[in-house]
Design an enzyme around this catalytic site. Structure first.
Site, PDB file in Angstrom:
ATOM      1  N   ASP A 120       0.826   5.710   1.490  1.00 43.96           N
ATOM      2  CA  ASP A 120      -0.057   6.695   2.341  1.00 43.96           C
ATOM      3  C   ASP A 120      -0.343   8.022   1.245  1.00 43.96           C
ATOM      4  O   ASP A 120      -1.429   8.554   1.552  1.00 43.96           O
ATOM      5  CB  ASP A 120       0.855   7.341   3.586  1.00 43.96           C
TER       6      ASP A 120
ATOM      7  N   GLY B  42       0.770  -1.172   0.046  1.00 44.77           N
ATOM      8  CA  GLY B  42      -0.132  -0.044   0.091  1.00 44.77           C
ATOM      9  C   GLY B  42       0.771   1.118   0.025  1.00 44.77           C
ATOM     10  O   GLY B  42       2.061   1.089  -0.114  1.00 44.77           O
TER      11      GLY B  42
ATOM     12  N   GLU C   1      10.190  -2.350   3.565  1.00 46.32           N
ATOM     13  CA  GLU C   1       9.516  -2.210   2.301  1.00 46.32           C
ATOM     14  C   GLU C   1      10.121  -1.760   1.266  1.00 46.32           C
ATOM     15  O   GLU C   1      10.031  -2.010   0.185  1.00 46.32           O
ATOM     16  CB  GLU C   1       8.262  -1.114   2.693  1.00 46.32           C
TER      17      GLU C   1
HETATM   18  C1  5RP Z   1       3.219   0.808   6.103  1.00 43.11           C
HETATM   19  C2  5RP Z   1       3.013   1.417   4.766  1.00 43.11           C
HETATM   20  C3  5RP Z   1       1.455   1.362   4.403  1.00 43.11           C
HETATM   21  O1  5RP Z   1       1.556   0.858   3.151  1.00 43.11           O
HETATM   22  C4  5RP Z   1       0.960   2.780   4.360  1.00 43.11           C
HETATM   23  O2  5RP Z   1       0.799   3.369   5.698  1.00 43.11           O
HETATM   24  C5  5RP Z   1      -0.624   2.528   4.004  1.00 43.11           C
HETATM   25  O3  5RP Z   1      -1.344   1.881   4.742  1.00 43.11           O
HETATM   26  P1  5RP Z   1      -2.948   1.414   4.763  1.00 43.11           P
HETATM   27  O4  5RP Z   1      -2.943   0.513   3.886  1.00 43.11           O
HETATM   28  O5  5RP Z   1      -3.117   0.904   6.377  1.00 43.11           O
HETATM   29  O6  5RP Z   1      -3.723   2.730   4.572  1.00 43.11           O
HETATM   30  O7  5RP Z   1       3.756   2.138   4.226  1.00 43.11           O
HETATM   31  O8  5RP Z   1       4.380   1.270   6.485  1.00 43.11           O
END
Ligand code: 5RP
Length: 220
Positions: free
Chosen positions: A82, A80, A101
Site C-alpha cells: 500500500d 504488493g 504475508e
Molecule cells: C494485502 C496487501 C496488498 O499487497 C496491498 O493492499 C496492495 O494491494 P493492491 O495490489 O491491490 O494495490 O497488503 O493485504
C-alpha cells in the site's frame, strides 16, 4: 494504475525459476502476477499462498498450493504494498492479509515487492496502518495505539457495514493520521501490545527488491 500494476507483475517473472516454490501475496497487483504464473503453471513446483483469495486465484490457474510448514524456507516471495518508502519499508494489509504475508516474507530469502508509482512515499503513514487484532482486545489495542502514537484507530468494516474478519478469524484496526518517522520502532512497539496479532509495517523485514510498474518498469 492497473496497467502499471500489470507491468510490475510481469517484470517479477524475471525472478521466477523452473521448479521453484513461490510465495504469493494478495491484492490486485498480485492478481496480475498469478495470471502470469498461470500461463505456464507446470513451470513452478507450487505456491505458498498468503490468503484464501490468492489460493482461489492460484487454483483457478492450475497452480498447486503448498503448506509453508512442508515447504520450509522459500527462495522467492512476490507481493504488493500500500506504501513503500525509499528504504523499501512498506505498509501492507489493505487487503487484510498482513499476518500471513508477514509470515511468508519472513520465511523467504528474497521478497520482491510489485507496486504502481502511486505507492511510493517519502514517509510511511498517509495510508492508514492496518493492525490485525484478536476480537476481544479491539478496544484495548485501539486505546493503547492512540496513547502511544497519536494516530486515530478505525475499526475496519465492509460495504455491508459488518466487521471485516481476516482469514485468521480476527479483526482489523486501521490507524489514521500517522507520520511514521521510525518504522522499525513503531513496528516493534505496536507488536508488543497484548491482543495484536501483527501490524502491517514491514520495516524489520523490508522488501529486497521493489519493482515500480511503468514503461519500462523500474527495479529498485
Ligand atoms: C494485502 C496487501 C496488498 O499487497 C496491498 O493492499 C496492495 O494491494 P493492491 O495490489 O491491490 O494495490 O497488503 O493485504
Amino acid at each position: 494504475m492497473s496497467e502499471a500494476k500489470r507491468l510490475a507483475a510481469e517484470k517479477a517473472m524475471d525472478h521466477v525459476e523452473d521448479g521453484m516454490i513461490v510465495g504469493v501475496g494478495t491484492g490486485s497487483t498480485v492478481a496480475y502476477f498469478i495470471e502470469a504464473l498461470g500461463r505456464d503453471p507446470g513451470r513452478i513446483k507450487g505456491a505458498v499462498s498468503s490468503s484464501e483469495q490468492s489460493t482461489e486465484r492460484l487454483k483457478a490457474h492450475g497452480i498447486e498450493i503448498l503448506d509453508l510448514n512442508s515447504a520450509g524456507e522459500l527462495s522467492l516471495y512476490v507481493d504488493g504494498a500500500d506504501e513503500c518508502d525509499p528504504h523499501k519499508r512498506l505498509i501492507k494489509g489493505g487487503g487484510a492479509a498482513l499476518t500471513r504475508e508477514k509470515i511468508i516474507a519472513e520465511a523467504s530469502q528474497r521478497f520482491i515487492c510489485i507496486i504502481d508509482p502511486s505507492k511510493q512515499v517519502d514517509v510511511l503513514g498517509k495510508f492508514p496502518l492496518p493492525v490485525e487484532v484478536i476480537p476481544m482486545a479491539r478496544s484495548l489495542v485501539a486505546r493503547e495505539i492512540l496513547a502511544m502514537t497519536g494516530g486515530q484507530p478505525v475499526f475496519r468494516m465492509n460495504a455491508q457495514d459488518k466487521a471485516v474478519i481476516t482469514d485468521n478469524g480476527n479483526v482489523i484496526l486501521d490507524i489514521h493520521h500517522l507520520a511514521i518517522l521510525d518504522p522499525v520502532a513503531v513496528e516493534a512497539a505496536i507488536n508488543q501490545i497484548p491482543g495484536v496479532v501483527s501490524v502491517g509495517l514491514f520495516a524489520r523485514r523490508p522488501a529486497d527488491v521493489v519493482i515500480v510498474g511503468g514503461e519500462p518498469p523500474r527495479v529498485l
